[in-house]
Scaffold this active site. Structure first.
Site, mmCIF file in Angstrom:
data_model
loop_
_atom_site.group_PDB
_atom_site.id
_atom_site.type_symbol
_atom_site.label_atom_id
_atom_site.label_comp_id
_atom_site.label_asym_id
_atom_site.label_seq_id
_atom_site.Cartn_x
_atom_site.Cartn_y
_atom_site.Cartn_z
ATOM 1 C CD GLU A 57 -2.751 -1.334 2.467
ATOM 2 O OE1 GLU A 57 -2.595 -0.522 3.395
ATOM 3 O OE2 GLU A 57 -3.620 -2.233 2.483
ATOM 4 C CG ASN A 91 -0.588 -7.100 -1.265
ATOM 5 O OD1 ASN A 91 -1.219 -7.777 -2.072
ATOM 6 N ND2 ASN A 91 -1.003 -6.922 -0.013
ATOM 7 C CG HIS A 129 -9.759 -6.277 1.100
ATOM 8 N ND1 HIS A 129 -10.022 -7.340 1.950
ATOM 9 C CD2 HIS A 129 -8.452 -6.002 1.253
ATOM 10 C CE1 HIS A 129 -8.898 -7.680 2.583
ATOM 11 N NE2 HIS A 129 -7.938 -6.886 2.173
ATOM 12 C CD GLU A 156 -4.468 -8.135 2.063
ATOM 13 O OE1 GLU A 156 -5.339 -7.385 2.557
ATOM 14 O OE2 GLU A 156 -3.245 -7.876 2.116
ATOM 15 C CG ASP A 195 -12.625 -9.461 2.576
ATOM 16 O OD1 ASP A 195 -12.544 -8.502 1.777
ATOM 17 O OD2 ASP A 195 -12.180 -9.388 3.747
HETATM 18 C C1 XIL Z 1 -6.129 -6.272 8.512
HETATM 19 C C2 XIL Z 1 -6.362 -7.450 9.448
HETATM 20 O O1 XIL Z 1 -7.276 -8.332 8.817
HETATM 21 C C3 XIL Z 1 -6.909 -7.003 10.778
HETATM 22 O O2 XIL Z 1 -6.926 -8.081 11.684
HETATM 23 C C4 XIL Z 1 -6.059 -5.863 11.364
HETATM 24 O O3 XIL Z 1 -6.674 -5.370 12.530
HETATM 25 C C5 XIL Z 1 -5.888 -4.751 10.342
HETATM 26 O O4 XIL Z 1 -5.345 -5.272 9.147
HETATM 27 N N1 XIL Z 1 -4.867 -4.683 3.806
HETATM 28 C C6 XIL Z 1 -3.835 -5.444 4.293
HETATM 29 C C7 XIL Z 1 -4.047 -6.291 5.486
HETATM 30 O O5 XIL Z 1 -2.752 -5.495 3.680
HETATM 31 O O6 XIL Z 1 -2.877 -6.442 6.249
HETATM 32 C C8 XIL Z 1 -5.174 -5.770 6.355
HETATM 33 O O7 XIL Z 1 -5.415 -6.734 7.382
HETATM 34 C C9 XIL Z 1 -6.417 -5.526 5.531
HETATM 35 C C10 XIL Z 1 -6.152 -4.519 4.443
#
Ligand code: XIL
Length: 367
Positions: free
Chosen positions: A172, A215, A251, A280, A282
C-alpha cells in the site's frame, strides 16, 4: 494420581500437542478429503487463506483463533494450499521493541504450513500501518532508520528463507490518486522513494528464492493507482531491482460494481514479466437489520468470488489466490466497515455459503 488418570492425562497431552497430525493426512496427496478447495485446484495453483490472529482479533471476545480453535485449524489445514499470516508477521507483532523480536506466532504458522504441505505468503515488510510505537515515534537519524529497516528485513526474511513462497515486500505505498504516500509512510517520508528499491534488494539478498511483491487494495482495475504501480515497477525492473510480482488484494463490496477489467489489468502486469496474485479476497455487503444476508446478496457474492478467481485462472502468471479468512466469525470486515459483514465463504459453523461452492466448482472446472 491413579494409573488410569495418568494415562488419560498423558493421552490428552499427546493429542493436544499434535493437533496437526490429522490435518496433515487431510492433504490431497494422501487421499481423503476430495471435496476441498485445494483438491479441486489445478496443479501448481495455490488456493490460500489468511491465518486469523493478532490485529482486530485481540479486541474480540474469543481467544486467538489459530492457536485455540481446533475445528478452525482443521479446516485451515484441509482446505488450503497456501497461508498468509493475517497480522503475525507485521512489524508491531514480530518486532515489538527495537532490540526484541517476537517470532512465536510466525514460527508456528510456518511450521503449520510445512506440516500441512502449504506454501506461505509473507506479509509484510514496508508499510505505513501497524508499525510499533518505538518505530513511528522514535527520533532516529536517516542512517539509523535505514539501518533499522535493513536489519529487520535481513532478520525476518532470513529466518524464514526457503520457506516463504511470496513476500509482500511493499504494501500500500500509493494513495488512490497514484501519489506515493510521502506523509503517512514513515520510510518514504523520512528516507525518500529510493528506500523501496533497497527493501527489495535486501529481501532478495536474505532469501533469493522468495518471489518479491508489491501489494495493494483498489488496484483491481486499470486506474490511477494501478498505473502508478505499472510505471514504478517498469522503472525498477529496468534498473535491475529484484521485483517479481504485483498483487491485488481483492477486498470487494457488493455496494460497488465488479471490477470487470481485473483480468486485463493482471495481464498488463504479466506483460512486464511479473508474477501476479490475488491476496486478500473478501466480498462484504451492507447487512439488513438482523445481520443475515439475503439470498440475492449471497448469489451476488458468489458471483464476485467466482469472477475474481476466474480472472486469476485466466492469467498464466496468476498462480496464487488467497481469501482474507474463510469464516465470518473471524473476519475483519464488521470491525472495520460499519454495518457491513458476511464477507467470507463460510458460516460460523464452517458450513459452506454459495461463494464457497462457486470457488470449488470454478477450480474443479480447470483441473
Ligand atoms: C487487517 C487485518 O485483517 C486485521 O486483523 C487488522 O486489525 C488490520 O489489518 N490490507 C492489508 C491487510 O494489507 O494487512 C489488512 O489486514 C487488511 C487490508
Amino acid at each position: 494420581m491413579k494409573p488410569a488418570r495418568l494415562i488419560m492425562t498423558l493421552f490428552t497431552a499427546v493429542t493436544l500437542s499434535v493437533p496437526l497430525a490429522s490435518t496433515a493426512s487431510a492433504a490431497p496427496e494422501t487421499g481423503g478429503h476430495h471435496d476441498t478447495l485445494r483438491w479441486a485446484a489445478p496443479r501448481g495453483f495455490h488456493i490460500g487463506s489468511a491465518v486469523a490472529g493478532g490485529g482486530h482479533h485481540e479486541t474480540q471476545p474469543y481467544p486467538d483463533p489459530f492457536t485455540s480453535d481446533r475445528p478452525y485449524r482443521q479446516v485451515l489445514g484441509a482446505e488450503f494450499s497456501s497461508v498468509s499470516p493475517e497480522n503475525q508477521m507485521k512489524w508491531e507483532y514480530i518486532h515489538p521493541e527495537r532490540d526484541r523480536y517476537n517470532f512465536g506466532m510466525a514460527d508456528a504458522i510456518v511450521r503449520f504450513a510445512k506440516q500441512n504441505r502449504q506454501v506461505v505468503r509473507g506479509h509484510t515488510l514496508l508499510w505505513h500501518s501497524q508499525n510499533p510505537e518505538w518505530l513511528e515515534k522514535g527520533e532516529f537519524t536517516k542512517d539509523e532508520l535505514r539501518a533499522i529497516l535493513r536489519e529487520h528485513i535481513r532478520t525476518v526474511v532470513g529466518r524464514y528463507a526457503g520457506r516463504i513462497q511470496q513476500w509482500d515486500v511493499a504494501n500500500e505505498i500509493f494513495t488512490d490518486s497514484g501519489a506515493l504516500r510521502t506523509t503517512d509512510n514513515v520510510w518514504i517520508r523520512e528516507l525518500g522513494p529510493g528506500i523501496i528499491a533497497d527493501a527489495f534488494r535486501w529481501a532478495h539478498q536474505a532469501d533469493p528464492r522468495a518471489k518479491l511483491f508489491f501489494n495493494d487494495y483498489n488496484v483491481e482495475s486499470v486506474n490511477a493507482k494501478s498505473d502508478a504501480y505499472y510505471a514504478l515497477i517498469k522503472d525498477l525492473r529496468a534498473a535491475g531491482v529484484p521485483v517479481h510480482g504485483f498483487s491485488v488484494q481483492g477486498h470487494l463490496s457488493l455496494d460497488y460494481g465488479f471490477p470487470g477489467d481485473l483480468e486485463s489489468n493482471l495481464k498488463r502486469f504479466a506483460g512486464l514479466g511479473l508474477q501476479t496474485a490475488i491476496t486478500e479476497v473478501d466480498v462484504r455487503m451492507t447487512l439488513q437489520a438482523g445481520g443475515v444476508p439475503t439470498e440475492a446478496q449471497l448469489r451476488q457474492q458468489a458471483d464476485y468470488y467466482q469472477r475474481m478467481l476466474t480472472a486469476c485462472l485466466n492469467v498464466s502468471t496468476c498462480c496464487s489466490f488467497t481469501i482474507w479468512g474463510f469464516v465470518d466469525k473471524y473476519s475483519w470486515v464488521p470491525v472495520f466497515f460499519q454495518g457491513q459483514g458476511a464477507a467470507t465463504v463460510m458460516w460460523n459453523d464452517f458450513t459452506h455459503k454459495p461463494a464457497y461452492d462457486a470457488l470449488r466448482s470454478t477450480l474443479a472446472g480447470r483441473r
